[in-house]
Design a protein around this motif. Structure first.
Motif, short mmCIF file in Angstrom:
data_model
loop_
_atom_site.label_atom_id
_atom_site.label_comp_id
_atom_site.label_asym_id
_atom_site.label_seq_id
_atom_site.Cartn_x
_atom_site.Cartn_y
_atom_site.Cartn_z
N VAL A 587 0.86 -1.19 0.00
CA VAL A 587 0.00 0.00 0.00
C VAL A 587 0.89 1.24 0.00
N ALA A 588 0.65 2.16 -0.92
CA ALA A 588 1.41 3.41 -1.00
C ALA A 588 0.45 4.59 -0.86
N ILE A 589 0.81 5.58 -0.02
CA ILE A 589 -0.06 6.73 0.24
C ILE A 589 0.76 8.00 0.10
N GLU A 590 0.15 9.00 -0.56
CA GLU A 590 0.81 10.30 -0.72
C GLU A 590 -0.02 11.35 0.02
N PHE A 591 0.67 12.15 0.87
CA PHE A 591 0.02 13.22 1.62
C PHE A 591 0.51 14.58 1.13
N ASP A 592 -0.17 15.64 1.56
CA ASP A 592 0.27 17.00 1.23
C ASP A 592 1.69 17.23 1.74
N GLY A 593 2.39 18.12 1.09
CA GLY A 593 3.76 18.43 1.50
C GLY A 593 4.76 17.39 1.04
N ASN A 594 4.43 16.66 -0.04
CA ASN A 594 5.32 15.63 -0.60
C ASN A 594 5.72 14.57 0.43
N VAL A 595 4.77 14.23 1.30
CA VAL A 595 5.00 13.15 2.27
C VAL A 595 4.47 11.85 1.67
N ASN A 596 5.34 10.86 1.51
CA ASN A 596 4.96 9.58 0.92
C ASN A 596 5.30 8.45 1.89
N ILE A 597 4.36 7.52 2.07
CA ILE A 597 4.63 6.33 2.88
C ILE A 597 4.19 5.10 2.08
N ALA A 598 4.83 3.97 2.36
CA ALA A 598 4.45 2.70 1.74
C ALA A 598 4.71 1.59 2.74
N PHE A 599 3.85 0.59 2.74
CA PHE A 599 4.02 -0.53 3.68
C PHE A 599 3.38 -1.78 3.11
N SER A 600 3.88 -2.91 3.56
CA SER A 600 3.26 -4.20 3.26
C SER A 600 2.66 -4.74 4.55
N CYS A 601 1.62 -5.54 4.43
CA CYS A 601 0.88 -6.02 5.60
C CYS A 601 1.39 -7.39 6.04
N VAL A 602 1.53 -7.57 7.34
CA VAL A 602 2.07 -8.82 7.90
C VAL A 602 0.95 -9.72 8.42
#
Length: 645
Positions: A587-602
């Motif tokens: 899963v990849a998510i982009e927020f305001d201010g060029n904040v990007n996170i990505a994670f896989s689920c365990v």
């Protein structure tokens, strides 16, 4: 034009009957296959609920106008002709198990709508189905037969609001048996025996809670596609902690089942609360049990004046926001101010709480603070806009602790701020102001004083009634403390210590009506810090260790798995987009201010996490201006991923 034979197993012919062989052509449509099949069975009964199931592909063939060629069906296809609605055992939040007909061919989202329509639960989008926890039964328990209440004779409804008869849906009023079942759904049941409570599963850690969330069914796929068979057991639960438009007159079953789910979340330690709050929860449960048993008719047949009050309150809520801009301008011009000395603290990791005192001014939807009252004429040290922030109480009346926890939106996540008040009066005013400001309302709002009064009454309920010991009995044999407080407190205190404390708190709630007690219980539950957070164990991109992702109604929370500290918080209204890489399940998510996170689920499939995020965004689109009909297509777009309908 190709011609071949296809074999179809007809469920109604019995389990031992051989498959029927049909000669078909590539341009024959699915409806034509069903017609040939019905003629060949030579059985005369209603086939309208039947459809074809393709076993190898694990899919229903519901598009009757499609040809066999378009569907990709060849001679090796194994088809089953069966009913779409089948019996299902359904465990409800209050522990009751029902057996009713559910649709096995529709997406689970639509199936839940059908179930809720039967049970008279509005806003079915807040609920879903999950697989129950596997219970390890001892030998002596294997002989015990679970009581299942059969509702398979109840006709399937069209999905619209059912007609009420004597305060219950007409299809429940057909017989004394179904009438008794409806009363079980709409009135809180007596607590189970202490030995039964002890046997129930309790999550011991956040990882255990994460494993429970891995059991939710996929809302975009049918029961049959997910391996659910006829007479299998599933749980119906409130999945999303965003409860919309609750009206006691219409939501009797919804309120009762929500209360039961909240009650068991507290008793089984699925959500943490303070000792003071636990005693209040215990007192409210004791009161609700007493009133439910003595006045079971209260919830289904409300007095005419209660109906009028409810209608007026509903009208007031519906008219909210319809005021003219001139009125709003006048309110803002006359808006009062709050000024006082408060203490503030901004927590950072690995630091002790050190509060500093400043002079605070509350104006419109912002608070400003200064070194002293004399310097408040000049520029403030900081001005904090509370619109859109999170406001949570952190109160211990006995310990004179009155904290307001604020989560302020920021580009990089959420900034946490604590305000410490000196007394109840100060806390009630500033807490009321913060709550209104978070919704974009000023102190001139007509609800400011009622909000203060509501907070004061909540604080009064937590007070120990030292002067009422003479009025309250020291013990009460009817109190089953094992079903009123969580096991943690039974390890800490003896029953004879818990009973007077619960009775003491009971003195503050004894005058509440049944509906008021239910709503007050839910109100306190919703004010707990961990309310509405669903946990998942994930691995963030670039990290070498597992962490916890908390999904709340309006934000995502990154939590350190080892320590339990909140590392970062992101709000949905700062989210620009999110997507799922289905190949690597990330899963990849982009927020305001060029904040990007990505994670896989365990601990769960990433589809469940994707559905939680999309589901909360879908629920945020609900409003009174729009029609009551659900935008099902939008739900699938937000939650269904690459295989959405």
């Amino acid at each position: 034009m190709a011609v071949w034979d296809v074999s179809v197993t007809v469920e109604d012919l019995g389990p031992d009957a051989p498959p029927l062989t049909l000669s078909v052509t590539s341009d024959l449509h699915i409806g034509g296959v069903i017609l040939k099949l019905v003629e060949k069975t030579q059985l005369k009964h209603d086939w309208s609920d039947h459809a074809l199931w393709w076993e190898q592909k694990q899919q229903w063939l519901l598009r009757t106008a499609w040809t066999l060629e378009k569907c990709g069906i060849h001679a090796d296809a194994r088809l089953l002709f069966m009913r779409q609605h089948k019996p299902l055992k359904l465990g409800l939040p209050n522990g009751t198990t029902l057996r009713l007909h559910a649709c096995f061919s529709s997406p689970v989202f639509r199936t839940v709508r059908g179930i809720c329509s039967i049970l008279n639960i509005r806003h079915p989008e807040e609920l879903s189905l999950l697989r129950p926890m596997e219970e390890k039964k001892k030998k002596k328990d294997k002989d015990l037969v679970e009581e299942v209440y059969d509702l398979t004779d109840v006709p399937l409804t069209s999905g619209s609001r059912p007609c009420l008869y004597n305060g219950m849906p007409a299809h429940f009023a057909d017989s004394p048996k179904t009438e008794a079942v409806y009363k079980m759904l709409s009135v809180s049941q007596p607590p189970p025996a202490p030995e039964a409570v002890v046997k129930l599963y309790r999550p011991a850690s956040v990882v255990d809670k994460a494993h429970i969330n891995s059991r939710w069914l996929d809302s975009s796929r049918s029961l049959m596609q997910q391996g659910v068979q006829e007479n299998d057991r599933l749980w119906l639960r409130f999945k999303y902690s965003a409860y919309y438009d609750i009206e006691p007159k219409y939501d009797v079953v919804r309120l009762t089942q929500l209360y039961e789910q909240a009650r068991w979340a507290i008793l089984l330690e699925d959500i943490d609360c303070t000792e003071e709050e636990m005693m209040l929860f215990g007192a409210l449960q004791y009161h609700i049990n007493k009133v439910s048993q003595s006045e079971p008719q209260t919830m289904s047949s409300m007095a005419a004046m209660d109906d009028l009050d409810s209608a007026l309150q509903s009208l007031e809520v519906k008219m909210e926001g319809d005021g003219s801009s001139a009125t709003e301008m006048l309110d803002n011009m006359c808006a009062p101010e709050l000024n006082d000395y408060l203490k503030i603290f901004r927590p950072k990791r690995m630091t002790l709480k050190g509060y500093k005192q400043y002079w605070f001014k509350f104006q419109d939807t912002s608070i400003s603070y200064f070194k002293s009252k004399e310097e408040s004429i000049g520029e403030p040290i900081q001005q904090i806009n509370l619109k859109g922030c999170e406001v949570a109480p952190d109160v211990n009346v006995a310990g004179q602790k009155f904290l307001i926890r604020l989560l302020i939106p920021a580009p990089e996540g959420m900034n946490e701020v604590y305000l410490r008040c000196e007394n109840e009066q100060q806390y009630a005013q500033w807490m009321a102001g913060c709550r209104l400001a978070s919704k974009g309302k000023s102190l001139a709002d007509s609800r400011f004083q009622s909000e203060i009064q509501s907070i004061r009454s909540f604080l009064a309920m937590q007070k120990t009634n030292s002067g009422s010991h003479g009025n309250a009995p020291a013990t009460d044999d009817s109190i089953n403390t094992h079903s009123l407080v969580s096991p943690r407190y039974h390890k800490k205190y003896k029953v004879k210590q818990l009973t007077p404390r619960i009775l003491e708190a009971y003195q503050n709630v004894a005058q509440l009506s049944l509906m008021e007690a239910l709503q007050r219980f839910l109100q306190i539950w919703q004010s707990l810090p961990d309310f509405g957070v669903s946990f998942f164990v994930v691995r963030f991109k670039g990290s070498r260790k597992d962490e916890v992702l908390g999904i709340a109604p309006n934000r995502l929370i990154r939590i350190d798995l080892g320590v339990g500290d909140v590392v970062k918080t992101w709000r949905y209204n700062n989210m620009r987009q999110w997507n799922v890489n289905w190949d690597i399940r990330q899963v990849a998510i982009e927020f305001d201010g060029n904040v990007n996170i990505a994670f896989s689920c365990v601990t769960a499939d990433c589809k469940i996490v994707h559905e939680f995020i999309g589901g909360y965004i879908f629920l945020s689109t609900r409003s009174r201006d729009k029609s009551d009909t659900l935008n099902e297509e939008l739900f699938y777009k937000l939650t269904g991923g690459h295989e959405a309908l």
